[in-house]
Design an enzyme around this catalytic site. Structure first.
Site, PDB file in Angstrom:
ATOM      1  CG  ASN A   1      -1.972   0.979   1.234  1.00 21.21           C
ATOM      2  OD1 ASN A   1      -1.858   2.006   0.576  1.00 21.21           O
ATOM      3  ND2 ASN A   1      -3.029   0.736   1.996  1.00 21.21           N
TER       4      ASN A   1
ATOM      5  CG  ASN B   1      -9.474   4.762   1.623  1.00 19.50           C
ATOM      6  OD1 ASN B   1     -10.441   4.933   0.897  1.00 19.50           O
ATOM      7  ND2 ASN B   1      -8.223   4.901   1.195  1.00 19.50           N
TER       8      ASN B   1
END
Ligand code: CDV
Length: 331
Positions: free
Chosen positions: A121, A208
């Site tokens: 990520n 997020n």
């Protein structure tokens, strides 16, 4: 002469599961152009900014550590090159406008070309000339590895991403010392301190954050408070600017926190998003303001006591008094 850096936090609203990369990149370019019009040097985009937040689904498509041949839905969410065919236009526009950016995305890399892939990520930092000058791979990977059908939605980051061992590097860029972190990293004080010890002046953080936290729903109502709490503390305790940028709003039925914010070294929020959609907020960040904290209350060289902080790196989980003593750690 103060060192001012004009920074934009480019909050994104939802990205649908079937939304094409090309459409998303157009949204990013629009925000970049808004940044240029507002005089920004740097625009910060969220975590996994090119796709929907795919860890919310269990994608039962075989072992995620091997390339099986055809592109699966899971693989379709990762970038194999950066810039790639669909992101090149963002880099071109950044160069044309003279505006740098940071961008979070799912990285699929096959370093040795022997069929073993790694999935991170990742966030990259791109300078005003369109060149990549920094890379950060998320260190703290939250969620779970296996399908947990009892949840309203999954959070399978631990299935789809490896933990990075590269730590928290900082970069001499944008006329300052800058660093990056990703979403869950912002909740850990070590994230900021490791960069603080490298003299960081601006930390870019994309996130997020679903508003519903299945392991403990009593935390739901505090999502916004906790978001600002950790970033404001990280900024103040290390004398650094922090730019926190959300992908917020209701994406595929799941509501995520917005409230993107730009935070000064004093810990004060100087700009905050007011919508849950695509929105650019900006601030003129005086990087020299950091010194007022780094050279007074948080003069690390003068006041820190690393000799009594050994547990921070020697030990992972908490051990209560009476628990087994670990080698080299005195209870
Ligand atoms: N993307 C994330 O890292 N989200 C986590 C959620 C799962 C708590 C966060 O820390 O916001």
């Amino acid at each position: 002469m103060p060192r001012y850096l004009n920074v934009g936090a480019a909050q994104l609203g939802p990205i649908a599961r079937d939304e094409q990369r090309a459409t998303v990149v157009l949204r990013l370019i629009d925000l970049l152009q808004q940044g240029a019009a507002a005089g920004c040097d740097l625009v910060v985009f969220p975590e996994l900014a090119l796709t929907t937040f795919f860890p919310r689904w269990y994608l039962d498509e075989g072992d995620a550590s091997n390339i099986s041949g055809d592109t699966t839905e899971l693989d379709s969410y990762y970038e194999r090159s950066m810039p790639g065919p669909e992101t090149q236009s963002l880099f071109d526009e950044a160069k044309r406008l003279g505006v740098g950016f940071s961008l979070g995305y799912a990285e699929l890399t096959e370093p040795d070309n022997v069929g073993v892939v790694h999935r991170f990520n990742t966030t990259i930092l791109v300078e005003r000339d369109g060149t990549i000058v920094g890379r950060f791979r998320k260190v703290h990977i939250p969620g779970h590895e296996a399908h947990e059908p009892w949840r309203q939605f999954q959070h399978l980051e631990r299935r789809y991403f490896e933990e990075s061992n590269e730590g928290f590097p900082v970069f001499e860029a944008f006329d300052g010392v800058v660093g990056m972190a990703t979403c869950n990293d912002r909740r850990w004080p070590e994230t900021y301190r490791v960069m603080g010890l490298q003299g960081v002046e601006l930390v870019m953080i994309g996130y997020n954050t679903p508003m519903f936290y299945a392991p403990d729903p009593t935390q739901n109502a505090l999502a916004g408070f906790h978001n600002h709490l950790v970033m404001q503390a990280g900024a103040y305790q290390n004398g650094t600017w922090v730019v926190g940028v959300a992908k917020g709003g209701i994406e595929e039925g799941v509501e995520s926190l917005a409230q993107s914010a730009i935070i000064a070294p004093s810990g004060q929020i100087v700009a905050q998003a007011v919508t849950i959609g695509d929105e650019l907020i900006t601030a003129r960040c005086d990087l020299d303001w950091c010194k007022q904290y780094k050279e007074t209350l948080f003069d690390f060289e003068r006041y820190r006591r690393p000799e009594v902080y050994a547990r921070i790196t020697a030990q992972k989980g908490a051990t209560a008094p009476g628990a087994t003593k670990q080698d080299g750690v005195i209870s």
